[in-house]
Design an enzyme around this catalytic site. Structure first.
Site, PDB file in Angstrom:
ATOM      1  CG  ASP A  52      21.572 -25.442  22.650  1.00 21.95           C
ATOM      2  OD1 ASP A  52      21.092 -26.595  22.422  1.00 21.95           O
ATOM      3  OD2 ASP A  52      22.810 -25.259  22.671  1.00 21.95           O
ATOM      4  CG  ASP A  66      21.715 -31.903  20.544  1.00 25.19           C
ATOM      5  OD1 ASP A  66      21.960 -32.625  19.487  1.00 25.19           O
ATOM      6  OD2 ASP A  66      22.521 -31.640  21.255  1.00 25.19           O
TER       7      ASP A  66
END
Length: 371
Positions: free
Chosen positions: A87, A148
């Site tokens: 992330d 993601d």
């Protein structure tokens, strides 16, 4: 027509900055944020909202607030605080790359390039993926990729554009291809994650972490795919990425409920209290807006994508936004984090807030996000 919603949203950003100086929002229960340190995967979204608010309003308050966090994000990177995950793009594209894009700050650019190098270090050549979670050799996640991550690839593409170092482009491109091949199913649905043998790269199985079950389609994962493959096309001009984004979008659109805001998984049995995920619809709206900029003017999907983006955002504004709650710190009600894990199944989600604001400002003023 979106100006009232935008004004309400940027004012809430101002209220939060003033109320919680130097703090960042964390997910919690009970329709509120918990304010704390920079040690999760979500803090970049809050800084991105400050930059969007500044570009929209041109008020120096937002610019100064966003800039005040640069040293904080630099320190986190220098000390490698809770960065053993993919992330890093969520954290640094919306903070340091955004600052560079808006102000030309060389200091922000340097931090962003270091962040890109940190993300590059998560490349696992044997498996041909950017590892989702954990350190190299992690027994559970050493060969695991996640949908993601498509939204973290723009940090690598940007680093390539800035430096000319081919390695950044190459791993982002290869990861997008691998995501396309193994995360996207033939009918346009998607796996949340996929496992490979970390030693030889052999494909093992698709699965989920936050979806209803391994074979279901988690709606936020589908949203990441729509926007992520559109962005991959923007940077690479590989037509297959554009087609994959469109395929995922059609699957999403065909399964929209009446109010155009999805439940948390497309395959979960629907009951009276089944949680929605407003953040998934906000992300998808951004993805559709991106597609509208990328598609040929005569593309047959343009009218559909434009209508769905409009209708979804109108529903979010009318039925999910906190415009009638002056003390609310979040912008969107009824987001979900990890329903299956019983973590914040119905609450404010800072990424939902960010994408909601990104979509509104893009529609109103043509200002994109920072991908």
């Amino acid at each position: 027509m979106w100006s009232k919603a935008i004004e309400n949203a940027v004012n809430k950003v101002k209220q939060n900055v003033a109320k919680h100086p130097g703090k960042l929002p964390h997910i919690t229960e009970g329709q509120r944020y918990e304010w704390g340190e920079n040690d999760d995967w979500i803090e970049g979204f809050y800084i991105g909202m400050m930059w969007l608010a500044y570009e929209y309003s041109e008020e120096s308050f937002y610019k100064e607030a966003a800039e005040s966090f640069l040293a904080n994000f630099k320190d986190r990177l220098d000390r490698h605080v809770m960065l053993d995950h993919h992330d890093i793009g969520f954290l640094y594209s919306l903070s340091t790359v955004a600052q560079w894009r808006v102000t030309g700050s060389e200091e922000a650019r340097a931090v962003a390039l270091k962040a890109a190098e940190t993300l590059y270090a998560r490349w696992r050549p044997e498996a041909g993926i950017i590892q989702a979670w954990g350190s190299e050799g992690d027994p559970d996640n050493g060969g695991r990729m996640i949908i993601d991550c498509l939204l973290n690839l723009p940090l690598l593409f940007w680093a390539y554009e800035q430096t000319g170092e081919q390695k950044y482009y190459d791993i982002a491109y290869q990861h997008a291809l691998k995501s396309q091949k193994f995360l996207v199913r033939g009918d346009g649905s998607s796996y949340h994650t996929f496992y490979f043998n970390p030693k030889n790269g052999h494909a093992l199985r698709g699965g989920t972490h936050q979806g209803y079950e391994d074979g279901s389609t988690w709606t936020r994962g589908q949203a990441w795919g729509i926007y992520g493959f559109a962005l991959a096309y923007r940077y690479t001009k590989n037509e297959s990425f554009l087609e994959t984004s469109k395929q995922l979008a059609h699957y999403f659109i065909q399964r929209l409920p009446e109010d155009h805001v999805v439940y948390w998984d497309f395959d979960v049995p629907l009951e009276q209290k089944t949680p929605r995920d407003s953040s998934a619809s906000a992300i998808t709206a951004c993805g559709l807006l991106e597609l509208l900029e990328l598609l040929d003017p005569n593309d047959s999907d343009r009218q559909l994508f434009e209508k769905v983006a409009h209708d979804s955002m109108k529903s979010l504004v009318d039925n999910y936004a906190t415009t009638d709650l002056p003390d609310a710190e979040g912008l969107l009600k009824h987001g979900s984090y990890h329903v299956r894990g019983e973590r914040a199944p119905d609450d404010y989600m800072i990424w939902g807030d960010y994408y909601y604001l990104e979509a509104l400002i893009r529609m109103q003023k043509g200002i994109k996000g920072y991908w």
